[in-house]
Design an enzyme around this catalytic site. Structure first.
Site, short mmCIF file in Angstrom:
data_model
loop_
_atom_site.label_atom_id
_atom_site.label_comp_id
_atom_site.label_asym_id
_atom_site.label_seq_id
_atom_site.Cartn_x
_atom_site.Cartn_y
_atom_site.Cartn_z
N ARG A 23 -31.72 7.51 46.35
CA ARG A 23 -30.62 7.24 45.67
C ARG A 23 -30.76 6.33 44.44
NH1 ARG A 23 -27.32 5.13 50.34
NH2 ARG A 23 -29.21 4.40 50.78
N ASN A 41 -26.00 9.21 50.60
CA ASN A 41 -26.50 10.20 51.82
C ASN A 41 -25.30 10.48 52.59
OD1 ASN A 41 -29.21 9.20 51.04
ND2 ASN A 41 -29.19 7.43 52.62
#
Length: 94
Positions: A23, A41
């Site tokens: 990320r 996620n």
């Protein structure tokens, strides 16, 4: 002045993509690009990217993520969606 057409992609990355900085890398790869949306996620171990902006910027972001994380990604699925109004930033969602 002509408005630049926006596109939106919802991308699901599968593989060894959680717990490795995926990320943060996605946000880093988006620097300098005119993109908005989020990366997060998923409970099933995937990473979901929901991004929109001018087509050239969205495609460049997807290329950068793919190039930088190719060893960790086993599968990528991409869905086209209608752009959402009032999106201003690209960020990590928790």
């Amino acid at each position: 002045m002509k408005a630049i057409k926006q596109i939106r992609k919802v991308v699901r990355y599968r593989g060894d993509v959680q717990g490795i900085g995926f990320r943060a890398n996605a946000i880093h790869q988006g620097r300098g690009l005119n993109v908005a949306g989020f990366v997060r996620n998923e409970p099933d171990g995937d990473v979901l990217l929901d991004v929109q902006g001018p087509e050239k910027d969205v495609r460049e972001l997807l290329r950068r993520i793919g190039d930088s994380m190719e060893r960790k990604i086993n599968e990528t699925s991409i869905d086209d969606r209608d752009p959402l109004p009032d999106r201003e930033k690209f960020a990590i969602r928790y």
